[in-house]
Scaffold this motif. Structure first.
Motif, mmCIF file in Angstrom:
data_model
loop_
_atom_site.group_PDB
_atom_site.id
_atom_site.type_symbol
_atom_site.label_atom_id
_atom_site.label_comp_id
_atom_site.label_asym_id
_atom_site.label_seq_id
_atom_site.Cartn_x
_atom_site.Cartn_y
_atom_site.Cartn_z
ATOM 1 N N ASP A 110 0.864 -1.184 0.000
ATOM 2 C CA ASP A 110 0.000 0.000 0.000
ATOM 3 C C ASP A 110 0.902 1.236 0.000
ATOM 4 O O ASP A 110 1.326 1.715 1.051
ATOM 5 C CB ASP A 110 -0.906 -0.011 1.241
ATOM 6 C CG ASP A 110 -1.928 1.128 1.220
ATOM 7 O OD1 ASP A 110 -1.738 2.098 0.464
ATOM 8 O OD2 ASP A 110 -2.911 1.043 1.976
ATOM 9 N N ARG A 112 0.251 4.262 -0.832
ATOM 10 C CA ARG A 112 -0.374 5.460 -0.239
ATOM 11 C C ARG A 112 -0.082 5.498 1.260
ATOM 12 O O ARG A 112 0.290 6.536 1.815
ATOM 13 C CB ARG A 112 -1.888 5.450 -0.475
ATOM 14 C CG ARG A 112 -2.310 5.774 -1.894
ATOM 15 C CD ARG A 112 -3.818 5.812 -2.014
ATOM 16 N NE ARG A 112 -4.399 6.892 -1.250
ATOM 17 C CZ ARG A 112 -4.562 8.127 -1.707
ATOM 18 N NH1 ARG A 112 -4.194 8.427 -2.938
ATOM 19 N NH2 ARG A 112 -5.102 9.057 -0.954
ATOM 20 N N GLN A 113 -0.248 4.348 1.899
ATOM 21 C CA GLN A 113 0.001 4.262 3.338
ATOM 22 C C GLN A 113 1.479 4.460 3.646
ATOM 23 O O GLN A 113 1.841 5.121 4.632
ATOM 24 C CB GLN A 113 -0.465 2.884 3.860
ATOM 25 C CG GLN A 113 -0.361 2.695 5.367
ATOM 26 C CD GLN A 113 -1.221 3.681 6.150
ATOM 27 O OE1 GLN A 113 -2.256 4.128 5.670
ATOM 28 N NE2 GLN A 113 -0.783 4.054 7.348
ATOM 29 N N LEU A 114 2.331 3.921 2.793
ATOM 30 C CA LEU A 114 3.781 4.077 2.978
ATOM 31 C C LEU A 114 4.178 5.553 2.921
ATOM 32 O O LEU A 114 4.961 6.037 3.749
ATOM 33 C CB LEU A 114 4.525 3.281 1.901
ATOM 34 C CG LEU A 114 6.057 3.234 2.020
ATOM 35 C CD1 LEU A 114 6.491 2.466 3.262
ATOM 36 C CD2 LEU A 114 6.679 2.601 0.781
ATOM 37 N N LEU A 116 2.269 8.045 3.571
ATOM 38 C CA LEU A 116 1.706 8.684 4.766
ATOM 39 C C LEU A 116 2.630 8.476 5.969
ATOM 40 O O LEU A 116 2.951 9.417 6.700
ATOM 41 C CB LEU A 116 0.320 8.092 5.053
ATOM 42 C CG LEU A 116 -0.488 8.746 6.175
ATOM 43 C CD1 LEU A 116 -0.848 10.172 5.829
ATOM 44 C CD2 LEU A 116 -1.749 7.931 6.453
ATOM 45 N N GLU A 117 3.080 7.237 6.141
ATOM 46 C CA GLU A 117 3.909 6.906 7.297
ATOM 47 C C GLU A 117 5.306 7.524 7.210
ATOM 48 O O GLU A 117 5.828 8.041 8.196
ATOM 49 C CB GLU A 117 4.051 5.379 7.421
ATOM 50 C CG GLU A 117 2.771 4.682 7.852
ATOM 51 C CD GLU A 117 2.901 3.167 7.791
ATOM 52 O OE1 GLU A 117 4.033 2.669 7.579
ATOM 53 O OE2 GLU A 117 1.870 2.478 7.949
ATOM 54 N N LYS A 118 5.901 7.455 6.026
ATOM 55 C CA LYS A 118 7.303 7.855 5.883
ATOM 56 C C LYS A 118 7.492 9.328 5.537
ATOM 57 O O LYS A 118 8.547 9.900 5.784
ATOM 58 C CB LYS A 118 7.982 7.001 4.798
ATOM 59 C CG LYS A 118 8.037 5.510 5.107
ATOM 60 C CD LYS A 118 8.958 5.238 6.270
ATOM 61 C CE LYS A 118 9.134 3.743 6.508
ATOM 62 N NZ LYS A 118 9.993 3.473 7.672
ATOM 63 N N GLY A 121 2.435 11.939 4.400
ATOM 64 C CA GLY A 121 1.401 12.089 3.376
ATOM 65 C C GLY A 121 1.806 12.964 2.207
ATOM 66 O O GLY A 121 1.072 13.079 1.229
ATOM 67 N N LYS A 145 -3.937 4.006 -8.727
ATOM 68 C CA LYS A 145 -4.253 3.983 -7.291
ATOM 69 C C LYS A 145 -4.052 5.354 -6.651
ATOM 70 O O LYS A 145 -4.198 5.513 -5.447
ATOM 71 C CB LYS A 145 -3.400 2.930 -6.589
ATOM 72 C CG LYS A 145 -3.770 1.505 -6.975
ATOM 73 C CD LYS A 145 -2.772 0.502 -6.441
ATOM 74 C CE LYS A 145 -3.116 -0.899 -6.954
ATOM 75 N NZ LYS A 145 -2.047 -1.870 -6.674
ATOM 76 N N VAL A 147 -1.434 7.089 -5.962
ATOM 77 C CA VAL A 147 -0.369 7.223 -4.962
ATOM 78 C C VAL A 147 0.122 8.674 -5.011
ATOM 79 O O VAL A 147 0.326 9.219 -6.103
ATOM 80 C CB VAL A 147 0.798 6.252 -5.309
ATOM 81 C CG1 VAL A 147 1.972 6.470 -4.357
ATOM 82 C CG2 VAL A 147 0.320 4.808 -5.246
#
Length: 294
Positions: A110, A112-114, A116-118, A121, A145, A147
């Motif tokens: 994911d 998008r989530q990566l 966000l975390e790293k 966002g 997707k 991204v």
């Protein structure tokens, strides 16, 4: 600089690492490692990596390009599918404290989530040396997707790079050209001969950079329908648009509707998809939707 000077990027050091770990190339992963520091410099330059950037690298291999990216960027997430390469990456990247190694198939990550975390966002930059067999699914997956990304800089088969930047009326122009150009501006930064890799691939490669659009350059009321029309019009590229679309019943676009819309657009009834621009495809699709509302 975020890390020490890269030590990989030449044949001797690459062979040394591969021998140390008795690494065996996996044909199923399409592994070809870069062994030319000039090409690596070109990729970093094309990607325009700065200390403000967080980079997601797809397919780091033994960490050759990762070292260059980590030396230039704020941080790097290196996504590698081959478990056998993870101990090598942990070795070659041990002096870089801004790299996260992820042993996973990128199509299952994911991103998008990566981001966000790293990177809080904020948009990331993607850099990759992609296996030729999976180039299109990866690149299209990044765009479809949504991204959050600023740019995608990838090493691909030269033939694929030519298709991605092709315009109407050329032999390389097709559904892939239109799909990519809907999401981003493509630019071929360098051509790369086979002798820059280990093992040598059987074809030439190219570094292509996609600068992502904040908004698509055309207004499509239904992206799904737009791409379905584009795919149908290139399935048999010598067919006229009206014949190509009528041969895909699930589209529900009759020859009569196609002819009517082409006339309204001032286009020939015998036009082929390969002669139509992205703007014309978008207008055609939007007119189809308007007809259905009547």
């Amino acid at each position: 600089m975020a890390g020490p000077v890269p030590t990989l990027g030449n044949p001797q050091n690459t062979i040394e690492i591969l021998n140390k770990y008795r690494f065996v190339f996996q044909k199923k992963y399409g592994q070809n490692f870069l062994i030319d520091s000039h090409v690596l410099d070109k990729i970093i330059k094309a990607a325009d990596i700065t200390e403000e950037d967080y980079v997601v690298e797809i397919g780091p291999g033994i960490g050759t390009m990762t070292q260059y990216l980590a030396s230039a960027a704020k941080g790097v997430a290196a996504i590698e599918i081959d478990r056998a390469l993870i101990p090598i990456l942990e070795d070659t990247l041990k002096d870089y404290n801004n790299v996260t190694i992820i042993n996973e198939d990128v199509l299952k990550v994911d991103l998008r989530q990566l981001a966000l975390e790293k990177n809080g966002g904020k948009p990331v930059k993607i850099v990759a040396n992609l296996p030729y067999y999976i180039t299109t699914p990866i690149i299209m997956g990044l765009f479809e997707k949504h991204v959050p990304l600023l740019s995608v800089t990838v090493m691909v088969q030269k033939e694929v790079a030519d298709r991605m930047q092709a315009g109407p009326g050329t032999k390389d122009y097709g559904a892939l050209s239109l799909a990519v150009q809907y999401y981003a501006m493509p630019y071929v930064a360098a051509n790369v001969p086979p002798n820059c890799f280990m093992p040598r691939p059987g074809v030439g490669s190219a570094v292509i950079r996609f600068t992502a659009y904040e908004e698509p350059p055309v207004k499509a009321e239904d992206e799904g329908l737009l791409f379905a029309v584009i795919r149908a019009s290139f399935n048999q590229r010598r067919k006229t648009l009206q014949n190509g679309l009528s041969h895909v019943p699930e589209l529900g676009i009759s020859k009569d509707i196609t002819i009517q819309i082409l006339r309204e657009m001032g286009l020939s009834e015998s036009i082929r998809g390969e002669a139509m621009t992205l703007e014309q495809f978008a207008e055609f699709t939007n007119r189809v939707i308007a007809c259905r509302k009547i």
